[in-house]
Design a protein around this motif. Structure first.
Motif, PDB file in Angstrom:
ATOM      1  N   ASP A   1      68.065  90.325  24.709  1.00 20.73           N
ATOM      2  CA  ASP A   1      68.355  89.141  23.899  1.00 20.73           C
ATOM      3  C   ASP A   1      68.030  88.617  22.907  1.00 20.73           C
ATOM      4  OD1 ASP A   1      69.822  88.042  26.400  1.00 20.73           O
ATOM      5  OD2 ASP A   1      67.558  87.004  27.485  1.00 20.73           O
ATOM      6  N   HIS A   2      67.543  89.114  22.251  1.00 21.55           N
ATOM      7  CA  HIS A   2      66.646  88.895  20.846  1.00 21.55           C
ATOM      8  C   HIS A   2      67.560  89.662  19.933  1.00 21.55           C
ATOM      9  CE1 HIS A   2      64.759  91.818  20.296  1.00 21.55           C
ATOM     10  NE2 HIS A   2      63.885  91.544  21.484  1.00 21.55           N
ATOM     11  N   ASP A   3      68.564  90.798  20.282  1.00 24.69           N
ATOM     12  CA  ASP A   3      69.466  91.493  19.470  1.00 24.69           C
ATOM     13  C   ASP A   3      70.386  91.033  18.420  1.00 24.69           C
ATOM     14  OD1 ASP A   3      67.031  93.355  19.103  1.00 24.69           O
ATOM     15  OD2 ASP A   3      67.532  94.518  20.681  1.00 24.69           O
ATOM     16  N   VAL A   4      70.860  91.436  17.967  1.00 28.77           N
ATOM     17  CA  VAL A   4      72.036  90.605  17.112  1.00 28.77           C
ATOM     18  C   VAL A   4      73.021  92.459  16.487  1.00 28.77           C
ATOM     19  CG1 VAL A   4      73.387  89.616  15.258  1.00 28.77           C
ATOM     20  CG2 VAL A   4      71.520  88.511  16.828  1.00 28.77           C
ATOM     21  N   PHE A   5      73.896  92.369  17.128  1.00 25.02           N
ATOM     22  CA  PHE A   5      74.592  93.224  16.269  1.00 25.02           C
ATOM     23  C   PHE A   5      76.002  93.372  15.797  1.00 25.02           C
ATOM     24  CE2 PHE A   5      72.741  94.991  20.234  1.00 25.02           C
ATOM     25  CZ  PHE A   5      71.831  96.080  19.705  1.00 25.02           C
ATOM     26  N   GLU A   6      75.690  93.486  14.631  1.00 19.18           N
ATOM     27  CA  GLU A   6      77.622  92.691  13.048  1.00 19.18           C
ATOM     28  C   GLU A   6      78.723  94.034  13.871  1.00 19.18           C
ATOM     29  OE1 GLU A   6      77.215  90.531  12.154  1.00 19.18           O
ATOM     30  OE2 GLU A   6      75.362  89.875  11.864  1.00 19.18           O
ATOM     31  N   PRO A   7      79.842  93.651  13.512  1.00 20.02           N
ATOM     32  CA  PRO A   7      80.892  94.620  13.364  1.00 20.02           C
ATOM     33  C   PRO A   7      80.852  95.699  12.661  1.00 20.02           C
ATOM     34  CG  PRO A   7      81.552  92.624  12.923  1.00 20.02           C
ATOM     35  CD  PRO A   7      80.277  92.709  13.058  1.00 20.02           C
ATOM     36  N   GLY A   8      80.501  97.303  13.329  1.00 19.66           N
ATOM     37  CA  GLY A   8      80.765  98.284  12.158  1.00 19.66           C
ATOM     38  C   GLY A   8      79.702  99.321  12.999  1.00 19.66           C
ATOM     39  N   ASP A   9      78.892  97.867  13.595  1.00 23.64           N
ATOM     40  CA  ASP A   9      77.389  98.510  14.057  1.00 23.64           C
ATOM     41  C   ASP A   9      77.824  99.983  14.920  1.00 23.64           C
ATOM     42  OD1 ASP A   9      75.520  97.419  12.387  1.00 23.64           O
ATOM     43  OD2 ASP A   9      75.212  96.045  13.766  1.00 23.64           O
ATOM     44  N   GLN A  10      77.326 101.002  15.623  1.00 23.46           N
ATOM     45  CA  GLN A  10      77.156 101.805  16.759  1.00 23.46           C
ATOM     46  C   GLN A  10      76.122 101.505  17.932  1.00 23.46           C
ATOM     47  OE1 GLN A  10      79.610 104.208  17.511  1.00 23.46           O
ATOM     48  NE2 GLN A  10      80.503 103.715  15.342  1.00 23.46           N
ATOM     49  N   VAL A  11      76.604 101.004  19.020  1.00 20.06           N
ATOM     50  CA  VAL A  11      75.089 100.751  19.904  1.00 20.06           C
ATOM     51  C   VAL A  11      75.910 102.126  21.083  1.00 20.06           C
ATOM     52  CG1 VAL A  11      75.382  98.627  19.558  1.00 20.06           C
ATOM     53  CG2 VAL A  11      77.950  99.176  20.496  1.00 20.06           C
ATOM     54  N   THR A  12      75.256 101.835  21.857  1.00 21.24           N
ATOM     55  CA  THR A  12      74.848 102.648  22.926  1.00 21.24           C
ATOM     56  C   THR A  12      74.725 102.139  24.226  1.00 21.24           C
ATOM     57  OG1 THR A  12      73.948 104.358  22.058  1.00 21.24           O
ATOM     58  CG2 THR A  12      73.727 104.403  24.595  1.00 21.24           C
ATOM     59  N   VAL A  13      75.865 102.052  25.112  1.00 21.03           N
ATOM     60  CA  VAL A  13      75.818 101.552  26.579  1.00 21.03           C
ATOM     61  C   VAL A  13      75.172 100.859  27.389  1.00 21.03           C
ATOM     62  CG1 VAL A  13      77.633 100.861  28.602  1.00 21.03           C
ATOM     63  CG2 VAL A  13      78.565 101.217  26.586  1.00 21.03           C
ATOM     64  N   MET A  14      74.515 100.990  27.524  1.00 22.32           N
ATOM     65  CA  MET A  14      72.845 101.167  28.653  1.00 22.32           C
ATOM     66  C   MET A  14      73.217 101.008  30.221  1.00 22.32           C
ATOM     67  SD  MET A  14      70.971 101.419  26.903  1.00 22.32           S
ATOM     68  CE  MET A  14      69.893 102.004  27.289  1.00 22.32           C
ATOM     69  N   HIS A  15      74.181  99.760  30.419  1.00 16.14           N
ATOM     70  CA  HIS A  15      74.788 100.414  31.672  1.00 16.14           C
ATOM     71  C   HIS A  15      76.179  98.652  31.964  1.00 16.14           C
ATOM     72  CE1 HIS A  15      71.586  96.250  32.015  1.00 16.14           C
ATOM     73  NE2 HIS A  15      72.847  95.684  33.209  1.00 16.14           N
ATOM     74  N   ILE A  16      76.476  98.758  32.916  1.00 15.89           N
ATOM     75  CA  ILE A  16      77.776  97.453  32.887  1.00 15.89           C
ATOM     76  C   ILE A  16      77.878  96.896  33.243  1.00 15.89           C
ATOM     77  CG2 ILE A  16      80.476  97.547  33.326  1.00 15.89           C
ATOM     78  CD1 ILE A  16      79.971  98.956  31.285  1.00 15.89           C
ATOM     79  N   ASP A  17      77.194  95.498  33.492  1.00 20.89           N
ATOM     80  CA  ASP A  17      77.525  93.686  34.684  1.00 20.89           C
ATOM     81  C   ASP A  17      78.367  93.280  34.796  1.00 20.89           C
ATOM     82  OD1 ASP A  17      75.839  92.141  35.418  1.00 20.89           O
ATOM     83  OD2 ASP A  17      75.165  91.022  33.793  1.00 20.89           O
ATOM     84  N   GLY A  18      79.136  93.663  35.526  1.00 21.02           N
ATOM     85  CA  GLY A  18      80.385  93.019  35.912  1.00 21.02           C
ATOM     86  C   GLY A  18      81.734  93.750  34.848  1.00 21.02           C
ATOM     87  N   ALA A  19      82.227  92.854  33.875  1.00 23.70           N
ATOM     88  CA  ALA A  19      83.291  93.188  32.868  1.00 23.70           C
ATOM     89  C   ALA A  19      82.614  93.341  31.594  1.00 23.70           C
ATOM     90  CB  ALA A  19      84.648  92.514  32.704  1.00 23.70           C
ATOM     91  N   THR A  20      81.462  92.985  31.285  1.00 25.82           N
ATOM     92  CA  THR A  20      80.397  93.079  30.337  1.00 25.82           C
ATOM     93  C   THR A  20      79.843  94.296  29.638  1.00 25.82           C
ATOM     94  OG1 THR A  20      80.451  90.287  30.642  1.00 25.82           O
ATOM     95  CG2 THR A  20      78.983  92.180  29.382  1.00 25.82           C
ATOM     96  N   ALA A  21      79.443  95.253  28.803  1.00 28.39           N
ATOM     97  CA  ALA A  21      79.038  96.121  28.463  1.00 28.39           C
ATOM     98  C   ALA A  21      77.800  95.645  27.891  1.00 28.39           C
ATOM     99  CB  ALA A  21      79.739  96.960  27.693  1.00 28.39           C
ATOM    100  N   VAL A  22      76.394  95.885  28.864  1.00 20.15           N
ATOM    101  CA  VAL A  22      75.287  95.635  27.827  1.00 20.15           C
ATOM    102  C   VAL A  22      74.938  96.656  27.062  1.00 20.15           C
ATOM    103  CG1 VAL A  22      73.127  95.217  28.448  1.00 20.15           C
ATOM    104  CG2 VAL A  22      74.595  94.244  30.287  1.00 20.15           C
ATOM    105  N   VAL A  23      74.571  96.813  25.782  1.00 22.97           N
ATOM    106  CA  VAL A  23      74.266  97.572  25.039  1.00 22.97           C
ATOM    107  C   VAL A  23      72.809  97.181  24.317  1.00 22.97           C
ATOM    108  CG1 VAL A  23      77.029  97.956  24.015  1.00 22.97           C
ATOM    109  CG2 VAL A  23      75.351  96.053  23.020  1.00 22.97           C
ATOM    110  N   TYR A  24      72.802  98.922  23.491  1.00 15.72           N
ATOM    111  CA  TYR A  24      71.490  98.877  22.656  1.00 15.72           C
ATOM    112  C   TYR A  24      71.263  99.511  21.514  1.00 15.72           C
ATOM    113  CZ  TYR A  24      66.258  99.160  22.544  1.00 15.72           C
ATOM    114  OH  TYR A  24      64.861  99.707  21.431  1.00 15.72           O
ATOM    115  N   ARG A  25      70.787  99.366  20.120  1.00 12.15           N
ATOM    116  CA  ARG A  25      71.243  99.889  19.117  1.00 12.15           C
ATOM    117  C   ARG A  25      71.332 101.558  19.373  1.00 12.15           C
ATOM    118  NH1 ARG A  25      71.779  98.155  14.574  1.00 12.15           N
ATOM    119  NH2 ARG A  25      69.941  95.863  15.299  1.00 12.15           N
ATOM    120  N   ALA A  26      72.913 102.223  18.595  1.00 10.67           N
ATOM    121  CA  ALA A  26      72.628 103.663  19.274  1.00 10.67           C
ATOM    122  C   ALA A  26      71.243 104.567  18.816  1.00 10.67           C
ATOM    123  CB  ALA A  26      73.541 103.590  18.309  1.00 10.67           C
ATOM    124  N   LEU A  27      70.862 105.535  20.211  1.00 10.94           N
ATOM    125  CA  LEU A  27      70.222 106.156  20.081  1.00 10.94           C
ATOM    126  C   LEU A  27      70.292 107.840  19.398  1.00 10.94           C
ATOM    127  CD1 LEU A  27      69.020 105.684  23.730  1.00 10.94           C
ATOM    128  CD2 LEU A  27      68.430 104.367  21.337  1.00 10.94           C
TER     129      LEU A  27
END
Length: 143
Positions: free
Chosen positions: A117-143
């Motif tokens: 919850d405390h992470d913030v990603f700015e436009p242009g950042d690369q992230v990795t999809v950890m799982h899909i929650d309904g219609a929302t992608a739950v992401v984490y900093r790109a590995l």
């Protein structure tokens, strides 16, 4: 018993199998098909055709059906579309924070939220999809 009667029985059993999907009637259909073949090739009495039906049906039920059922039940099949997206990279389009954000994933725009919850990603950042929650992608900093 004429071969055409065994053939009609084989087709009827195979058709009925389409309604059940249990593979039981399909094995009996194979036995009837074998009896039809025996009736055409050999000029045996009716009890011999019945014996061929019985033996082949039992062999199919005991030998083939369990292997087919295991194969059908253990099949991987196609992954659920949402599961197929897990682990893929995405591009942040708009700021991703606890209650906001969008990413571009496989050419589509998805709403997104961070895994932590405390992470913030700015436009242009690369992230990795950890799982899909309904219609929302739950992401984490790109590995």
């Amino acid at each position: 018993m004429p071969a055409w009667i065994w053939l009609v029985a084989a087709l009827g059993l195979a058709g009925a199998e389409a309604l059940t999907g249990d593979l039981f009637l399909l094995m009996l259909s194979g036995g009837a098909l074998a009896a039809a073949g025996a009736a055409v090739v050999f000029d045996w009495p009716i009890w011999a055709d019945g014996a061929v039906f019985l033996v082949v049906s039992l062999l199919l039920l005991v030998g083939v059906r369990p292997a087919l059922r295991r194969r059908m039940e253990a099949g991987q099949g196609l992954p659920e579309p949402a599961k197929a997206l897990e682990g893929k990279g995405a591009l942040v389009l708009s700021r991703v924070a606890q209650h906001e954000g969008q990413v571009k994933l496989d050419g589509e725009v998805w709403t997104a939220r961070p895994l932590n919850d405390h992470d913030v990603f700015e436009p242009g950042d690369q992230v990795t999809v950890m799982h899909i929650d309904g219609a929302t992608a739950v992401v984490y900093r790109a590995l």
